[in-house]
Design a protein around this motif. Structure first.
Motif, PDB file in Angstrom:
ATOM      1  N   THR A 112       0.695  -1.148   0.063  1.00 23.01           N
ATOM      2  CA  THR A 112       0.038  -0.088   0.144  1.00 23.01           C
ATOM      3  C   THR A 112       0.815   1.240   0.070  1.00 23.01           C
ATOM      4  OG1 THR A 112      -1.654  -1.384   1.322  1.00 23.01           O
ATOM      5  CG2 THR A 112      -2.016   1.159   1.081  1.00 23.01           C
ATOM      6  N   PRO A 113       0.665   2.169  -1.112  1.00 23.93           N
ATOM      7  CA  PRO A 113       1.820   3.429  -1.002  1.00 23.93           C
ATOM      8  C   PRO A 113       1.394   4.286  -0.106  1.00 23.93           C
ATOM      9  CG  PRO A 113       0.454   2.833  -3.083  1.00 23.93           C
ATOM     10  CD  PRO A 113      -0.046   1.834  -2.248  1.00 23.93           C
ATOM     11  N   ASP A 114       2.197   4.671   0.809  1.00 27.44           N
ATOM     12  CA  ASP A 114       2.495   5.501   2.049  1.00 27.44           C
ATOM     13  C   ASP A 114       3.424   6.781   1.823  1.00 27.44           C
ATOM     14  OD1 ASP A 114       1.486   6.013   4.483  1.00 27.44           O
ATOM     15  OD2 ASP A 114       3.114   5.178   5.458  1.00 27.44           O
ATOM     16  N   GLY A 115       3.434   7.084   0.558  1.00 25.48           N
ATOM     17  CA  GLY A 115       4.024   8.547   0.480  1.00 25.48           C
ATOM     18  C   GLY A 115       5.564   8.502   0.575  1.00 25.48           C
ATOM     19  N   GLU A 116       6.172   7.442   0.517  1.00 26.81           N
ATOM     20  CA  GLU A 116       7.507   7.468   0.847  1.00 26.81           C
ATOM     21  C   GLU A 116       8.559   8.401  -0.078  1.00 26.81           C
ATOM     22  OE1 GLU A 116       6.149   3.550   2.285  1.00 26.81           O
ATOM     23  OE2 GLU A 116       5.788   4.646   0.429  1.00 26.81           O
ATOM     24  N   TYR A 117       8.075   8.146  -1.310  1.00 22.90           N
ATOM     25  CA  TYR A 117       8.633   8.936  -2.416  1.00 22.90           C
ATOM     26  C   TYR A 117       8.129  10.523  -2.641  1.00 22.90           C
ATOM     27  CZ  TYR A 117      10.276   4.481  -3.541  1.00 22.90           C
ATOM     28  OH  TYR A 117      10.876   3.345  -3.497  1.00 22.90           O
ATOM     29  N   HIS A 118       7.210  10.966  -1.871  1.00 20.78           N
ATOM     30  CA  HIS A 118       6.654  12.187  -2.209  1.00 20.78           C
ATOM     31  C   HIS A 118       6.384  12.970  -0.799  1.00 20.78           C
ATOM     32  CE1 HIS A 118       5.271   9.484  -5.609  1.00 20.78           C
ATOM     33  NE2 HIS A 118       5.577  10.558  -6.249  1.00 20.78           N
ATOM     34  N   GLU A 119       5.148  12.719  -0.274  1.00 20.55           N
ATOM     35  CA  GLU A 119       4.720  13.389   1.120  1.00 20.55           C
ATOM     36  C   GLU A 119       5.952  13.126   2.114  1.00 20.55           C
ATOM     37  OE1 GLU A 119       1.200  12.268  -1.301  1.00 20.55           O
ATOM     38  OE2 GLU A 119       2.825  11.134  -0.375  1.00 20.55           O
ATOM     39  N   LYS A 120       6.345  12.086   2.373  1.00 20.74           N
ATOM     40  CA  LYS A 120       7.446  11.643   3.378  1.00 20.74           C
ATOM     41  C   LYS A 120       8.586  12.295   3.209  1.00 20.74           C
ATOM     42  CE  LYS A 120       5.404   8.004   6.184  1.00 20.74           C
ATOM     43  NZ  LYS A 120       5.526   6.549   6.689  1.00 20.74           N
ATOM     44  N   ILE A 121       9.148  12.199   2.108  1.00 14.06           N
ATOM     45  CA  ILE A 121      10.342  12.685   1.672  1.00 14.06           C
ATOM     46  C   ILE A 121      10.578  14.242   1.772  1.00 14.06           C
ATOM     47  CG2 ILE A 121      10.142  12.958  -0.841  1.00 14.06           C
ATOM     48  CD1 ILE A 121      12.830  11.931  -1.037  1.00 14.06           C
ATOM     49  N   ASN A 122       9.379  14.757   1.317  1.00 15.07           N
ATOM     50  CA  ASN A 122       9.296  16.476   1.634  1.00 15.07           C
ATOM     51  C   ASN A 122       9.148  16.538   3.099  1.00 15.07           C
ATOM     52  OD1 ASN A 122       9.423  16.746  -0.954  1.00 15.07           O
ATOM     53  ND2 ASN A 122       7.142  16.720  -0.986  1.00 15.07           N
ATOM     54  N   ALA A 123       8.469  15.820   3.887  1.00 16.16           N
ATOM     55  CA  ALA A 123       8.398  16.046   5.199  1.00 16.16           C
ATOM     56  C   ALA A 123       9.718  15.709   6.102  1.00 16.16           C
ATOM     57  CB  ALA A 123       7.336  15.264   5.963  1.00 16.16           C
ATOM     58  N   TYR A 124      10.415  14.967   5.642  1.00 15.85           N
ATOM     59  CA  TYR A 124      11.850  14.720   6.291  1.00 15.85           C
ATOM     60  C   TYR A 124      12.774  15.822   5.968  1.00 15.85           C
ATOM     61  CZ  TYR A 124       9.821  10.046   7.316  1.00 15.85           C
ATOM     62  OH  TYR A 124       9.055   9.087   8.045  1.00 15.85           O
ATOM     63  N   ALA A 125      12.635  16.180   4.646  1.00 18.81           N
ATOM     64  CA  ALA A 125      13.640  17.458   4.348  1.00 18.81           C
ATOM     65  C   ALA A 125      13.202  18.671   5.231  1.00 18.81           C
ATOM     66  CB  ALA A 125      13.449  17.589   3.075  1.00 18.81           C
ATOM     67  N   GLN A 126      12.037  18.852   5.422  1.00 21.08           N
ATOM     68  CA  GLN A 126      11.549  20.251   6.146  1.00 21.08           C
ATOM     69  C   GLN A 126      11.933  19.792   7.479  1.00 21.08           C
ATOM     70  OE1 GLN A 126       7.361  20.864   5.506  1.00 21.08           O
ATOM     71  NE2 GLN A 126       7.335  23.083   6.380  1.00 21.08           N
ATOM     72  N   MET A 127      11.754  18.781   8.390  1.00 22.94           N
ATOM     73  CA  MET A 127      12.288  18.418   9.464  1.00 22.94           C
ATOM     74  C   MET A 127      13.876  18.913   9.707  1.00 22.94           C
ATOM     75  SD  MET A 127      10.228  15.047  10.741  1.00 22.94           S
ATOM     76  CE  MET A 127      11.144  14.833  12.106  1.00 22.94           C
ATOM     77  N   GLY A 128      14.754  18.414   8.541  1.00 23.25           N
ATOM     78  CA  GLY A 128      16.120  18.486   8.716  1.00 23.25           C
ATOM     79  C   GLY A 128      16.613  17.203   8.831  1.00 23.25           C
ATOM     80  N   VAL A 129      16.197  15.809   8.670  1.00 22.32           N
ATOM     81  CA  VAL A 129      16.573  14.605   8.726  1.00 22.32           C
ATOM     82  C   VAL A 129      17.764  14.567   7.645  1.00 22.32           C
ATOM     83  CG1 VAL A 129      16.319  12.262   8.443  1.00 22.32           C
ATOM     84  CG2 VAL A 129      14.506  13.618   9.396  1.00 22.32           C
ATOM     85  N   LEU A 130      19.121  14.271   8.207  1.00 24.54           N
ATOM     86  CA  LEU A 130      19.957  14.264   7.246  1.00 24.54           C
ATOM     87  C   LEU A 130      20.230  13.092   6.305  1.00 24.54           C
ATOM     88  CD1 LEU A 130      22.678  15.716   6.474  1.00 24.54           C
ATOM     89  CD2 LEU A 130      23.984  14.201   8.263  1.00 24.54           C
ATOM     90  N   TYR A 131      19.857  11.844   6.559  1.00 25.26           N
ATOM     91  CA  TYR A 131      19.661  10.874   5.621  1.00 25.26           C
ATOM     92  C   TYR A 131      18.357  10.157   5.688  1.00 25.26           C
ATOM     93  CZ  TYR A 131      24.946  10.938   5.746  1.00 25.26           C
ATOM     94  OH  TYR A 131      26.230  11.560   5.508  1.00 25.26           O
ATOM     95  N   TYR A 132      17.845   9.760   4.564  1.00 27.17           N
ATOM     96  CA  TYR A 132      16.686   9.120   4.229  1.00 27.17           C
ATOM     97  C   TYR A 132      16.909   7.906   3.294  1.00 27.17           C
ATOM     98  CZ  TYR A 132      11.885   8.500   2.723  1.00 27.17           C
ATOM     99  OH  TYR A 132      10.604   8.043   2.462  1.00 27.17           O
ATOM    100  N   VAL A 133      16.485   6.922   3.812  1.00 22.80           N
ATOM    101  CA  VAL A 133      16.888   5.485   3.232  1.00 22.80           C
ATOM    102  C   VAL A 133      15.443   5.029   2.959  1.00 22.80           C
ATOM    103  CG1 VAL A 133      17.716   3.357   3.277  1.00 22.80           C
ATOM    104  CG2 VAL A 133      19.065   5.109   4.232  1.00 22.80           C
ATOM    105  N   ILE A 134      15.161   4.486   1.598  1.00 24.93           N
ATOM    106  CA  ILE A 134      14.056   3.846   1.299  1.00 24.93           C
ATOM    107  C   ILE A 134      14.268   2.567   0.844  1.00 24.93           C
ATOM    108  CG2 ILE A 134      12.164   3.942  -0.355  1.00 24.93           C
ATOM    109  CD1 ILE A 134      12.257   6.787  -0.620  1.00 24.93           C
ATOM    110  N   TYR A 135      13.827   1.378   1.221  1.00 28.60           N
ATOM    111  CA  TYR A 135      14.141   0.099   0.952  1.00 28.60           C
ATOM    112  C   TYR A 135      12.800  -0.456   0.431  1.00 28.60           C
ATOM    113  CZ  TYR A 135      15.403  -4.734   1.573  1.00 28.60           C
ATOM    114  OH  TYR A 135      15.907  -6.278   1.248  1.00 28.60           O
ATOM    115  N   ASN A 136      13.026  -0.893  -0.801  1.00 20.10           N
ATOM    116  CA  ASN A 136      11.776  -1.390  -1.692  1.00 20.10           C
ATOM    117  C   ASN A 136      12.135  -2.632  -2.332  1.00 20.10           C
ATOM    118  OD1 ASN A 136       9.630  -1.722  -3.073  1.00 20.10           O
ATOM    119  ND2 ASN A 136       9.641   0.396  -4.160  1.00 20.10           N
ATOM    120  N   PRO A 137      12.391  -3.633  -1.679  1.00 21.56           N
ATOM    121  CA  PRO A 137      12.952  -4.835  -2.349  1.00 21.56           C
ATOM    122  C   PRO A 137      11.614  -5.498  -3.377  1.00 21.56           C
ATOM    123  CG  PRO A 137      12.361  -5.385  -0.059  1.00 21.56           C
ATOM    124  CD  PRO A 137      12.192  -3.744  -0.347  1.00 21.56           C
ATOM    125  N   ASP A 138      10.511  -5.127  -2.910  1.00 17.67           N
ATOM    126  CA  ASP A 138       9.504  -6.089  -3.513  1.00 17.67           C
ATOM    127  C   ASP A 138       8.700  -5.295  -4.748  1.00 17.67           C
ATOM    128  OD1 ASP A 138       9.916  -8.189  -2.120  1.00 17.67           O
ATOM    129  OD2 ASP A 138       8.664  -7.566  -0.504  1.00 17.67           O
TER     130      ASP A 138
END
Length: 224
Positions: A112-138
């Motif tokens: 189920t898509p949960d915004g990992e590539y859109h909403e969340k990546i923008n939110a983490y950037a705004q928060m100032g999270v230095l490293y963001y890793v997305i694991y998508n093996p399937d």
């Protein structure tokens, strides 16, 4: 003159839910983060200035509403207490952590898509999270992404990084994929690495080596 303090109106951790209440639909969303947490707890067992959270609400003031958390599959914060006054955290409230935001966030992509590539990546950037890793093996082909992606925040914008395992000097750890066994499952997992690209052993692997070594010593004693 009375200065306005916006923190006065912010709720305490006791007033906030610990997560968003949404169930996961992929077992890897809990297995992978907990596996990484197990390893880091072993290799950093003598350190008490870090916190690893799994499926825990992160409350911050860079969104629309500080009472609405963002819930990473896992995150790592540095320079904070391992426990809060010898108590476990119910959630991670940035304004109660001396404004320390996570240095590392992991998202494991589910069916189920949960915004990992859109909403969340923008939110983490705004928060100032230095490293963001997305694991998508399937589902990486369907999502038109790579199965393992690392982003680093540069001037407020995430830039895709290359190299695996990928070394994160500010954290003092590398991260990457490898095939191994955990909980009886032989498959690809995420692991921590040192600066030279050597994978850290898991507690399970060390225990198995100990058992093998103990068995060899017992056999030698019987022979002698």
């Amino acid at each position: 003159m009375v200065r306005f303090n916006s923190k006065i109106d912010l709720p305490s951790s006791d007033e906030l839910p610990d997560c968003d209440g949404l169930p996961v639909d992929n077992e890897l969303q809990t297995l992978v983060p907990n596996f990484l947490g197990l390893i880091i707890a072993f290799i950093w067992s003598n350190r008490y200035n870090w916190f690893w959270g799994v499926n825990m609400g992160v409350y911050h003031t860079t969104g629309l509403n500080p009472r609405v958390p963002i819930v990473p599959d896992a995150f790592l914060s540095l320079g904070v207490e391992r426990t809060k006054r010898n108590q476990l955290r119910k959630s991670y409230v940035v304004w109660e952590e001396n404004e320390v935001v996570p240095s590392f966030v992991l998202e494991v992509v589910s069916q189920t898509p949960d915004g990992e590539y859109h909403e969340k990546i923008n939110a983490y950037a705004q928060m100032g999270v230095l490293y963001y890793v997305i694991y998508n093996p399937d589902f990486w082909r369907t999502d038109q992404h790579q199965p393992f992606e690392v982003y680093r925040l540069v001037n407020g914008v995430y830039q895709s990084q290359i190299g695996e395992p990928f070394w994160m000097p500010e954290i003092g750890l590398g991260i990457g994929r490898s095939v191994g066994e955990h909980l009886g499952l032989q498959r690809e997992w995420l692991y921590w690495y040192d600066q030279k690209g050597n994978r850290f052993s898991t507690p399970e692997e060390l225990l198995n080596r100990y058992r093998e070594r103990f068995g060899e010593l017992a056999e030698n004693e019987e022979v002698s």
